[in-house]
Design an enzyme around this catalytic site. Sequence first.
Site, PDB file in Angstrom:
ATOM      1  N   GLY A   1       0.842  -1.189   0.000  1.00 47.36           N
ATOM      2  CA  GLY A   1       0.000   0.000   0.000  1.00 47.36           C
ATOM      3  C   GLY A   1       0.879   1.241   0.000  1.00 47.36           C
TER       4      GLY A   1
ATOM      5  N   HIS B   1      -2.397  -7.411   2.543  1.00 51.60           N
ATOM      6  CA  HIS B   1      -2.310  -7.977   3.895  1.00 51.60           C
ATOM      7  C   HIS B   1      -3.321  -7.423   4.881  1.00 51.60           C
ATOM      8  CE1 HIS B   1       0.021  -4.963   6.374  1.00 51.60           C
ATOM      9  NE2 HIS B   1       0.232  -4.464   5.174  1.00 51.60           N
TER      10      HIS B   1
ATOM     11  N   CYS C   1       2.775   1.417  12.159  1.00 50.52           N
ATOM     12  CA  CYS C   1       4.004   2.058  11.683  1.00 50.52           C
ATOM     13  C   CYS C   1       4.549   3.060  12.690  1.00 50.52           C
ATOM     14  CB  CYS C   1       3.748   2.742  10.358  1.00 50.52           C
ATOM     15  SG  CYS C   1       2.995   1.624   9.185  1.00 50.52           S
TER      16      CYS C   1
HETATM   17  N1  PLP Z   1      -2.399   3.237   4.136  1.00 55.11           N
HETATM   18  C1  PLP Z   1      -3.124   2.921   5.224  1.00 55.11           C
HETATM   19  C2  PLP Z   1      -4.354   3.708   5.538  1.00 55.11           C
HETATM   20  C3  PLP Z   1      -2.711   1.886   6.058  1.00 55.11           C
HETATM   21  O1  PLP Z   1      -3.402   1.592   7.154  1.00 55.11           O
HETATM   22  C4  PLP Z   1      -1.525   1.177   5.721  1.00 55.11           C
HETATM   23  C5  PLP Z   1      -1.010   0.119   6.615  1.00 55.11           C
HETATM   24  O2  PLP Z   1      -1.052   0.233   7.828  1.00 55.11           O
HETATM   25  C6  PLP Z   1      -0.834   1.533   4.566  1.00 55.11           C
HETATM   26  C7  PLP Z   1      -1.299   2.574   3.801  1.00 55.11           C
HETATM   27  C8  PLP Z   1       0.420   0.847   4.161  1.00 55.11           C
HETATM   28  O3  PLP Z   1       0.162  -0.392   3.565  1.00 55.11           O
HETATM   29  P1  PLP Z   1       1.351  -1.453   3.474  1.00 55.11           P
HETATM   30  O4  PLP Z   1       1.523  -2.022   4.837  1.00 55.11           O
HETATM   31  O5  PLP Z   1       0.854  -2.470   2.475  1.00 55.11           O
HETATM   32  O6  PLP Z   1       2.534  -0.733   3.001  1.00 55.11           O
END
Ligand code: PLP
Length: 385
Positions: free
Chosen positions: A69, A198, A322
């Site tokens: 993402g 995921h 994160c």
């Molecule tokens: N955008 C949102 C709103 C998310 O919650 C997340 C993951 O926590 C991401 C982007 C990032 O996705 P990825 O973990 O596949 O990089």
Amino acid sequence: MIYLDNNATTPLDPAVAEKMSQFSKEHFGNPSSLYPIGRKVKDIITEAREVIAKALGAVRTEIIFTASGTESDNFAIRGILDALPEKNEIITSAIEHPAVMNTAGYLEEKGMKVTYVPVDQYGTVDVDFLKKAITSQTALISIMLANNELGTIQPIEKISKIAKERGVLVHTDAVQAFGKIDVNVNKLGVDLLSVSAHKIYGPKGVGALYIRKGTDILPLIYGGHQEREMRAGTENTIGIVGFGEAVRIITEKKDKDKKRIAKLAEQLKQGIKEKIPKVKFNGHEIKRIKGTLNFSFYGLEAEAILLALATKEIYVSTGSACSEGAEEVSHVLEAIGLRPEVARSSIRMSLGRFNTEEDVKTVLEELPEIVRKLREISALDIEED
Ligand code: PLP
């Protein structure tokens, strides 16, 4: 184990694992190879692309596979700006995921103007502010569809309409929304939309970006001819197969899952309100991904609650995965106006497909006692707002 952190990641659905395992045993060809074992893999990827496109109301050629993402968000924002060198402004919100937030920060350092649209106390973006922020220099508006910490759903349809009138492109990060609410690119009116496998019981390390046909965008990654030369690199074939299967299952189960998860989350929410004094529910009551619950427990540090719950094998989060471990207060909770000490007392519980009534019952037995005991020894201010 009671897993209540489905917004951080979801367990792989056993049917997805089976499909990936089967694929990996039977196929190893490179989809770019012209002989049959390569062509076969290309066909299998095409099937997955078709399933994902259909689920989003898009067509196959509008879907580009990425590694996450995060990559999809980077690609959307940087790719559009690269294609529109005459423009130097973007608009985003104050509550985006770091994938968008830090991309915007990077662009600011490079000299772009970034406007961060504020949100109200429920985490809904201020559309009037956004409307006024658009200028002739605005290249892109990037606003998430559902927030990862609060679950609040944003008025993207409205934003797209405003943007279209002004000739501005719209990207939405639908990573948390996909599979939980209806996500249709045409209803939303967006030009670009990010998803990730995921978060929907698929594998980690694979995502996709929807790019509306005719949108001018440049690649983020240059190299071979893969993904219509928009994202070079040999495809994550096994991941894509898992992603396709995960989407097939959410399409099939969506309404059933949605109702069940909403019911469980409501039980948990009401139970917490009834059994625990001095709590504050954060997020929108109605326009919310129903499985996402965010509560502040006045007078406590969220980490202490998280660790106490973990000793009971109950897993929750103190914010987005994160930013876990980061010292600073969540920018999302700050943006909805929580005092820093209240923000630091906040726990996110996100339910998913594999949660049960028994899980909710256990949490409602354990959590009130944990909070009561921690408050007995806490020296922090317990004052409510
Ligand atoms: N955008 C949102 C709103 C998310 O919650 C997340 C993951 O926590 C991401 C982007 C990032 O996705 P990825 O973990 O596949 O990089």
